[in-house]
Design a protein around this motif. Structure first.
Motif, PDB file in Angstrom:
ATOM      1  N   VAL A  61     -15.305  29.827  47.344  1.00  0.00           N
ATOM      2  CA  VAL A  61     -14.404  30.487  46.480  1.00  0.00           C
ATOM      3  C   VAL A  61     -14.072  31.641  46.902  1.00  0.00           C
ATOM      4  O   VAL A  61     -15.167  32.830  46.444  1.00  0.00           O
ATOM      5  N   LEU A  62     -13.103  32.194  47.338  1.00  0.00           N
ATOM      6  CA  LEU A  62     -12.622  33.797  47.385  1.00  0.00           C
ATOM      7  C   LEU A  62     -12.060  34.479  46.253  1.00  0.00           C
ATOM      8  O   LEU A  62     -11.106  33.853  45.705  1.00  0.00           O
ATOM      9  N   VAL A  63     -12.629  35.334  45.611  1.00  0.00           N
ATOM     10  CA  VAL A  63     -12.085  36.005  44.288  1.00  0.00           C
ATOM     11  C   VAL A  63     -11.812  37.398  44.338  1.00  0.00           C
ATOM     12  O   VAL A  63     -12.241  38.101  45.064  1.00  0.00           O
ATOM     13  N   ASN A  64     -10.682  37.473  43.490  1.00  0.00           N
ATOM     14  CA  ASN A  64     -10.106  38.928  43.705  1.00  0.00           C
ATOM     15  C   ASN A  64     -10.695  39.609  42.485  1.00  0.00           C
ATOM     16  O   ASN A  64     -10.548  39.478  41.204  1.00  0.00           O
ATOM     17  N   ASN A  65     -11.537  40.518  42.551  1.00  0.00           N
ATOM     18  CA  ASN A  65     -12.422  41.255  41.638  1.00  0.00           C
ATOM     19  C   ASN A  65     -11.835  41.981  40.858  1.00  0.00           C
ATOM     20  O   ASN A  65     -12.101  42.005  39.405  1.00  0.00           O
ATOM     21  N   ALA A  66     -10.442  42.483  41.216  1.00  0.00           N
ATOM     22  CA  ALA A  66      -9.888  43.391  40.345  1.00  0.00           C
ATOM     23  C   ALA A  66      -9.111  42.400  39.192  1.00  0.00           C
ATOM     24  O   ALA A  66      -8.946  42.815  38.059  1.00  0.00           O
TER      25      ALA A  66
ATOM     26  N   ALA B  70      -3.540  36.160  49.438  1.00  0.00           N
ATOM     27  CA  ALA B  70      -3.145  37.323  50.322  1.00  0.00           C
ATOM     28  C   ALA B  70      -1.783  37.848  49.611  1.00  0.00           C
ATOM     29  O   ALA B  70      -1.944  39.018  49.535  1.00  0.00           O
ATOM     30  N   SER B  71      -1.008  37.226  49.115  1.00  0.00           N
ATOM     31  CA  SER B  71       0.347  37.644  48.321  1.00  0.00           C
ATOM     32  C   SER B  71       0.030  38.052  47.061  1.00  0.00           C
ATOM     33  O   SER B  71       1.009  38.517  46.590  1.00  0.00           O
ATOM     34  N   GLY B  72      -1.178  37.937  46.431  1.00  0.00           N
ATOM     35  CA  GLY B  72      -1.250  38.235  45.233  1.00  0.00           C
ATOM     36  C   GLY B  72      -0.651  37.472  44.118  1.00  0.00           C
ATOM     37  O   GLY B  72      -0.780  37.741  42.770  1.00  0.00           O
ATOM     38  N   ASP B  73      -0.269  36.354  44.413  1.00  0.00           N
ATOM     39  CA  ASP B  73       0.009  35.262  43.204  1.00  0.00           C
ATOM     40  C   ASP B  73      -1.052  34.650  42.850  1.00  0.00           C
ATOM     41  O   ASP B  73      -0.894  33.732  41.615  1.00  0.00           O
ATOM     42  N   SER B  74      -2.259  34.453  43.704  1.00  0.00           N
ATOM     43  CA  SER B  74      -3.445  33.685  43.318  1.00  0.00           C
ATOM     44  C   SER B  74      -4.654  34.510  43.027  1.00  0.00           C
ATOM     45  O   SER B  74      -4.864  35.622  44.071  1.00  0.00           O
ATOM     46  N   TRP B  75      -5.460  34.501  42.073  1.00  0.00           N
ATOM     47  CA  TRP B  75      -6.513  35.568  41.987  1.00  0.00           C
ATOM     48  C   TRP B  75      -7.707  34.889  42.600  1.00  0.00           C
ATOM     49  O   TRP B  75      -8.842  35.537  42.795  1.00  0.00           O
ATOM     50  N   CYS B  76      -7.722  33.583  43.249  1.00  0.00           N
ATOM     51  CA  CYS B  76      -8.878  32.981  43.701  1.00  0.00           C
ATOM     52  C   CYS B  76      -8.145  32.161  44.868  1.00  0.00           C
ATOM     53  O   CYS B  76      -7.252  31.716  44.996  1.00  0.00           O
ATOM     54  N   GLU B  77      -9.011  31.637  46.021  1.00  0.00           N
ATOM     55  CA  GLU B  77      -8.806  30.593  46.716  1.00  0.00           C
ATOM     56  C   GLU B  77     -10.012  29.785  47.348  1.00  0.00           C
ATOM     57  O   GLU B  77     -10.816  30.157  47.484  1.00  0.00           O
ATOM     58  N   TRP B  78      -9.677  28.618  46.948  1.00  0.00           N
ATOM     59  CA  TRP B  78     -10.708  27.616  47.427  1.00  0.00           C
ATOM     60  C   TRP B  78     -10.427  27.088  48.875  1.00  0.00           C
ATOM     61  O   TRP B  78      -9.639  26.725  49.001  1.00  0.00           O
TER      62      TRP B  78
END
Length: 465
Positions: free
Chosen positions: A185-190, A294-302
């Protein structure tokens, strides 16, 4: 009960007919190139739609002389670029060998490959996935590679035997892994910081959904549970110590539809809570190969760990991210996460350049120079010598992925056996049902019941084919 049409059912039918249509007498004739193919170089050129590949009269095969090797794979533009560059390097070192490359995205790759199999014009080297390996092997479309391993053409000295055996069926190796990866799971820390939450290294589903609610409330960003194959449901089965398929692949290994019900209920509940990306947006993202992370619409990616390189490349340069493990059930009886081949290279039985094709696979596996170009795009190199040699040359993203895989290797449970030939159709069934749940066309209960009944029918039918 509804019937759900499946492209993979068509694929299975085409493959079943391949032998009858003369696949074993095929030449290396024309093929359609991917519409997304980039402009090729003089040594590794991409075929154009409707053009003809090098004929057998122009190529000398394994008897010597100039050789044209066709290589086929799926992937993003990053993979297309680095793979073509690596093939160019092979030609520099072996001037009598040139390449014709064909690539497309995942969604069209398998239909195209099945059509080529039926027409008897498969490439010499094809990229293969774990879930399709048995299906193609059973149709006698993949060349056994033991002889090339035994004579040293494909050097496995610095490769763990379990990795080699991941491409084997009944003791014969039919595919060589191109890298090791794991679900992640790739997570946007911000986004986490804005919500005032922290993500555990491996959250439970309840923890994950609670965090998701807080992130959506704070930022408006959502997330999406993948449904393009059986993997999300598989993880729930593994949580419970269940095999997804039975030992001989003739039926599901799960005794009832409870795993499917849990999965489909997750989809509905997260949509109802407003934390899951709307199905229309997910469909558009998939069709256009866009990353909502990448577009900033999702805060994480499975995702798969090897795919993170391309995702981060599409993000703003200052993206602050972390990589964590897939969620698990709170009362899980085993660790669901496992390490797997990201994908394989296989030699086709119709190839007239089998010996040279095996040398190309060895090149991708053991050449440090080649892997300095590839830099783990398909996953952590399976040769420990190569992996160690390029470690200092990795960019920060690839280094983070390697660190993640090293961490996973300490806790991962055993991988599932190769999936049965009908697994692709079962995966498509899951995707069809998941979409219907997302759009409110069917309840989770009905989806789970239909899945369990139809998946068992698919597997039983596949065993009889």
């Amino acid at each position: 009960m509804k019937n759900y049409s499946s492209a993979k059912r068509i694929l299975s039918m085409i493959l079943s007919c391949a032998m009858a249509m003369g696949v074993m007498t095929a030449c290396s004739g024309g093929t359609e190139g991917s519409s997304s193919a980039a402009e090729g170089s003089s040594s590794a050129s991409s075929t154009e739609s409707g053009s003809e590949a090098e004929s057998s009269e122009d190529a000398s095969g394994d008897e010597g002389g100039d050789k044209v090797i066709r290589v086929c794979w799926w992937g993003n533009q990053t993979r297309n670029d680095v793979t073509t560059q690596a093939l160019d390097l092979y030609t520099e070192q072996n001037p009598n060998v040139t390449f014709e490359v064909e690539f497309s995205d995942w969604s069209g790759y398998w239909d195209k490959l099945a059509t080529q199999a039926a027409g008897g014009n498969m490439a010499d080297i094809i990229q293969m996935d774990y879930s399709y390996l048995k299906q193609y092997q059973e149709q006698n479309l993949l060349e056994g590679l033991n002889k090339y391993i035994d004579d040293g053409t494909i050097d496995t000295t610095n490769i763990v035997d379990s990795i080699i055996q991941s491409g084997a069926i009944d003791g014969e190796v039919y595919a060589i892994s191109l890298g090791t990866n794991a679900k992640a799971v790739l997570v946007n820390n911000a986004a986490l910081e804005a919500a005032g939450v922290e993500m555990p290294e491996q959250p439970t589903y309840d923890e994950f959904f609670e965090i998701a609610k807080k992130v959506t409330d704070a930022t408006g960003m959502k997330f999406g549970i993948p449904s393009n194959d059986e993997q999300s449901m598989l993880f729930i089965a593994r949580d419970r110590g269940l095999d997804f398929f039975n030992e001989d692949g003739t039926a599901l290994g799960m005794p009832d539809d409870s795993v499917a019900l849990t999965y489909f209920t997750m989809l509905k509940d997260t949509l109802d809570q407003g934390i899951h990306t709307e199905p229309e947006i997910m469909a558009e993202s998939s069709t256009n190969q866009l990353s909502l992370f990448a577009s900033g619409d999702s805060w994480c990616e499975w995702t798969n760990s090897n795919m993170i390189v391309n995702t981060i490349a599409l993000c703003p340069e200052d993206i602050d991210y972390s990589i964590v493990m897939y969620p698990t059930e709170e009362d899980a009886v085993q660790q669901p996460i496992f390490m797997k081949p990201s994908q394989f290279f296989s030699v086709t039985t119709t190839s007239e350049n089998k010996d040279e094709a095996a040398k190309v696979i060895d090149f991708f596996t053991n050449s440090v120079e080649a892997n300095e170009i590839l830099l783990g795009e398909r996953g952590v190199p399976i040769s420990t010598e190569v992996s160690n040699a390029i470690k200092d040359k990795l960019d920060p993203v690839s280094a983070a992925i390697t660190e993640y895989i090293e961490k996973i290797s300490e806790v991962a449970s055993e991988n599932d056996p190769p999936f049965p030939a009908a697994a692709g159709e079962v995966g498509s069934l899951i995707s069809d049902l998941a979409d219907m749940v997302r759009y409110g066309e069917i309840t989770p209960e009905q989806a789970a019941s239909d899945f369990y009944e139809q998946a068992n029918e698919i597997l039983a039918r596949g065993a009889e084919a």
